[in-house]
Scaffold this motif. Sequence first.
Motif, PDB file in Angstrom:
ATOM      1  N   HIS A   8       0.842  -1.196   0.000  1.00 24.85           N
ATOM      2  CA  HIS A   8       0.000   0.000   0.000  1.00 24.85           C
ATOM      3  C   HIS A   8       0.874   1.242   0.000  1.00 24.85           C
ATOM      4  O   HIS A   8       1.937   1.257   0.617  1.00 24.85           O
ATOM      5  N   HIS A  10      -0.443   3.794   1.332  1.00 23.74           N
ATOM      6  CA  HIS A  10      -1.052   4.385   2.529  1.00 23.74           C
ATOM      7  C   HIS A  10      -1.659   5.754   2.231  1.00 23.74           C
ATOM      8  O   HIS A  10      -1.444   6.721   2.957  1.00 23.74           O
ATOM      9  N   GLU A  14      -7.005   4.149  -0.953  1.00 25.20           N
ATOM     10  CA  GLU A  14      -6.915   2.695  -0.782  1.00 25.20           C
ATOM     11  C   GLU A  14      -8.012   2.171   0.142  1.00 25.20           C
ATOM     12  O   GLU A  14      -8.683   1.193  -0.183  1.00 25.20           O
ATOM     13  N   SER A  15      -8.205   2.832   1.271  1.00 25.50           N
ATOM     14  CA  SER A  15      -9.259   2.378   2.182  1.00 25.50           C
ATOM     15  C   SER A  15     -10.634   2.851   1.714  1.00 25.50           C
ATOM     16  O   SER A  15     -11.616   2.136   1.870  1.00 25.50           O
ATOM     17  N   SER A  20      -5.667  -2.633  -2.991  1.00 30.05           N
ATOM     18  CA  SER A  20      -4.236  -2.635  -2.705  1.00 30.05           C
ATOM     19  C   SER A  20      -3.501  -2.108  -3.924  1.00 30.05           C
ATOM     20  O   SER A  20      -3.966  -2.277  -5.058  1.00 30.05           O
ATOM     21  N   GLN A  21      -2.346  -1.507  -3.702  1.00 28.95           N
ATOM     22  CA  GLN A  21      -1.535  -1.038  -4.834  1.00 28.95           C
ATOM     23  C   GLN A  21      -0.931  -2.203  -5.598  1.00 28.95           C
ATOM     24  O   GLN A  21      -0.771  -2.137  -6.808  1.00 28.95           O
TER      25      GLN A  21
END
Length: 133
Positions: A8, A10, A14-15, A20-21
């Motif tokens: 990630h 971060h 993402e959330s 996920s990256q």
Amino acid sequence: MTTIDVFHHHVPAESDFGYSQAIRSGDLIHVSGQLSLDEAGDFRHADDFAAQLKQTHANADKVLNHYGVTRNQIVSQTLYVVDLRQNANAVTEGNLAYFGDHHPVSTVVGVAELTFPGQVIEISCVVDARLPA
């Protein structure tokens, strides 16, 4: 048993979006669409193709570095480009500059729009960690 390694940046997206990256499964690393986000996760360089491409490649390199692999191990990439005909030369120049003599399988898709207003490029890829760096 195959170990799965998730990466990630971060950033809030993402959330917020639930992704996920990148995910490594065995020797393959699947990298989500990278785009022109800064360290805080803010979109940058609206409507500036060259600047977005540079930041997108920098973000992809962060993912590759996490896994200890290089661009030369990218086996496949997909580029999503707004105004493809207008940006075709910039796509070609940017791709050649990023990869040099390495030529992964590539698909370039012209799209009407992407996630952020002014976003003109997004790139995802697959990496084979078994290949020489």
